[in-house]
Design a protein around this motif. Sequence first.
Motif, PDB file in Angstrom:
ATOM      1  N   GLU A   1      38.151  46.801  32.294  1.00 32.23           N
ATOM      2  CA  GLU A   1      38.520  47.147  33.643  1.00 32.23           C
ATOM      3  C   GLU A   1      37.610  46.863  34.874  1.00 32.23           C
ATOM      4  O   GLU A   1      38.190  46.454  35.824  1.00 32.23           O
ATOM      5  N   VAL A   2      36.480  46.887  34.718  1.00 29.26           N
ATOM      6  CA  VAL A   2      35.518  46.271  36.105  1.00 29.26           C
ATOM      7  C   VAL A   2      35.807  44.679  36.316  1.00 29.26           C
ATOM      8  O   VAL A   2      36.012  44.459  37.307  1.00 29.26           O
TER       9      VAL A   2
ATOM     10  N   LEU B   1      33.823  50.884  49.126  1.00 28.32           N
ATOM     11  CA  LEU B   1      34.444  50.737  48.059  1.00 28.32           C
ATOM     12  C   LEU B   1      35.149  52.087  47.743  1.00 28.32           C
ATOM     13  O   LEU B   1      34.420  52.962  47.668  1.00 28.32           O
TER      14      LEU B   1
ATOM     15  N   LEU C   1      47.968  46.695  39.870  1.00 27.58           N
ATOM     16  CA  LEU C   1      46.528  46.280  39.361  1.00 27.58           C
ATOM     17  C   LEU C   1      46.955  44.807  38.749  1.00 27.58           C
ATOM     18  O   LEU C   1      45.903  44.135  39.177  1.00 27.58           O
TER      19      LEU C   1
ATOM     20  N   ARG D   1      35.318  49.876  29.877  1.00 25.02           N
ATOM     21  CA  ARG D   1      35.229  49.856  31.247  1.00 25.02           C
ATOM     22  C   ARG D   1      34.554  48.413  31.649  1.00 25.02           C
ATOM     23  O   ARG D   1      34.916  48.196  32.940  1.00 25.02           O
TER      24      ARG D   1
ATOM     25  N   GLU E   1      37.134  55.388  42.967  1.00 26.60           N
ATOM     26  CA  GLU E   1      37.610  55.029  41.603  1.00 26.60           C
ATOM     27  C   GLU E   1      36.939  53.859  41.079  1.00 26.60           C
ATOM     28  O   GLU E   1      36.095  53.522  40.008  1.00 26.60           O
ATOM     29  N   ARG E   2      36.956  52.693  41.752  1.00 27.42           N
ATOM     30  CA  ARG E   2      36.366  51.402  41.405  1.00 27.42           C
ATOM     31  C   ARG E   2      34.824  51.659  41.659  1.00 27.42           C
ATOM     32  O   ARG E   2      34.096  51.225  40.650  1.00 27.42           O
TER      33      ARG E   2
ATOM     34  N   GLN F   1      33.884  53.183  38.096  1.00 28.63           N
ATOM     35  CA  GLN F   1      33.950  52.439  37.179  1.00 28.63           C
ATOM     36  C   GLN F   1      32.599  51.665  36.944  1.00 28.63           C
ATOM     37  O   GLN F   1      31.924  51.263  36.140  1.00 28.63           O
TER      38      GLN F   1
ATOM     39  N   TRP G   1      34.880  42.698  49.863  1.00 26.75           N
ATOM     40  CA  TRP G   1      35.674  42.803  48.728  1.00 26.75           C
ATOM     41  C   TRP G   1      37.057  42.192  48.701  1.00 26.75           C
ATOM     42  O   TRP G   1      37.866  42.605  48.031  1.00 26.75           O
TER      43      TRP G   1
ATOM     44  N   ASN H   1      39.341  44.607  37.913  1.00 28.02           N
ATOM     45  CA  ASN H   1      39.451  45.257  39.260  1.00 28.02           C
ATOM     46  C   ASN H   1      38.455  44.929  40.140  1.00 28.02           C
ATOM     47  O   ASN H   1      38.777  45.075  41.429  1.00 28.02           O
ATOM     48  N   ALA H   2      37.237  44.204  39.916  1.00 28.59           N
ATOM     49  CA  ALA H   2      36.316  43.861  40.696  1.00 28.59           C
ATOM     50  C   ALA H   2      36.332  42.436  41.127  1.00 28.59           C
ATOM     51  O   ALA H   2      35.586  41.815  41.529  1.00 28.59           O
TER      52      ALA H   2
END
Length: 465
Positions: A43-44, A234, A313, A40, A237-238, A241, A123, A47-48
């Motif tokens: 993934e963060v 946000l 992604l 995770r 899903e994000r 996470q 964001w 994605n962030a």
Amino acid sequence: MEAVSTPSDVTTPLGEFTLFDGVPVGDSVDRLYDALDFHRGVEVFLNAVPGASLAAMRRGFRSIGVTEPHQLAYTDPRANSGSFFLTPNTETTYGTMFFDLRAHGPIVIEPPKQSLCVVDDFWFRYVADMGIAGPDQGEGGRYLFLPPDFEGEEPEGYFVFRTPTFTNWVVFRALGGVPAIKETKVYPLAAADDPPAMEFINLADLAFNTVHANDVSFYEEVDTLVQEEPTTALDPERAGQLAALGIVHGRPFAPDDRLRRVLEQAAQTGAAISRALVYTPRDPDAYLYEGSSWLSAFLGGNYEFLRDGARLLDARTQFHYFATVITPAMAHAQVGAGSAYAYTAHDADGEVLDGAKTYTLTLPVDPPAKNFWAVDVYDTQTRSLLQTDDPHPSVMSLGDAVPANDDGSFTLWFGPTAPEGREASWVQTVPGKSWFPVLRLYGPLEPWFDKTWRPGELERQPGPR
């Protein structure tokens, strides 16, 4: 039965785990949770990164005193390599700022005429174009930006936009250069009758950092954003996470020693994956030509990174890890307008570019740029302008800056020392460092779009190996 069962011994890239008849046992339980938190965390990071990028940029601006809505930072005459910015160009003057709708209420922006200006939320999502690509079509106008919790009536006489975040980022590019940038007006709606005088801060020669972290402090940058913005800013899903790692609006982010250690490893892994996506993407659409190393930074033809209803992604991470500014105009370049871009980190043999070696790049006859073309050189670590003896590591076609070959083509040189007689066509590189060029065409023409014109590959020249 095998299809619904899990083996007693499971071997994965994250380690080996033991189960008794489907139940994890012993230290496998703790190590599986470490693996989950690591997964995770990666993934963060991927994605962030858009949000972390703007949080770091705002921190950098604050470090040089750009904190108020009437303060506009700009580059005069142009950006240089003294600071860390993600892939700025050295050809045009930019203005940039943040505005905070929680602190100052609704904000009015009057952009310069004949300008290209973009507003993105915190964001890093598109909010509005102003100027030529905006509703004023370059003739000037008043833009009003309302906060996410605004409930009053919208006043007349403005182009009105509602933004999902309180903090927003603006970039201004005016065709008239610095004098036009200084025509910009930004003020709270509450001060419309007597707006404060603008303060213009030249950041061209200031040294500061706007690039996000690649270690565990990355998650702290993201937490800063999460704490400031509403939960509606946000997607679930994000947000989920982030929450799984303890990054939750209204709660302190305080990872214990175990989680901090896991997140340090996750951030480094996420950064390494991001660099693979930037420099060697595996999406075939990233490559501009068959058999070429030249890459496109903006995949999918959509500013939201969507293809057939699915989020790209990898493409989102690829773009945001080394570039800035989101607008539909970037995804839909038009003949003779805007800009087109290509970049590469590899030579003609597929080898990573080495600052100790010398390379040539040939641009065929008639580069398809209505206005001009330019090549800037960047540091592969910082994704910022490469720091060399010249603070503007670039070559461009403005005037007679780069001499043409007899056949009308251009040969550019890159290396630690200038080849004799080629100084005007040369960009210095640094031994012990890698680098990458970005080719920009200002006002790209049809041969760029139909690919009847294409840049050559970077050819390594004979010399010490």
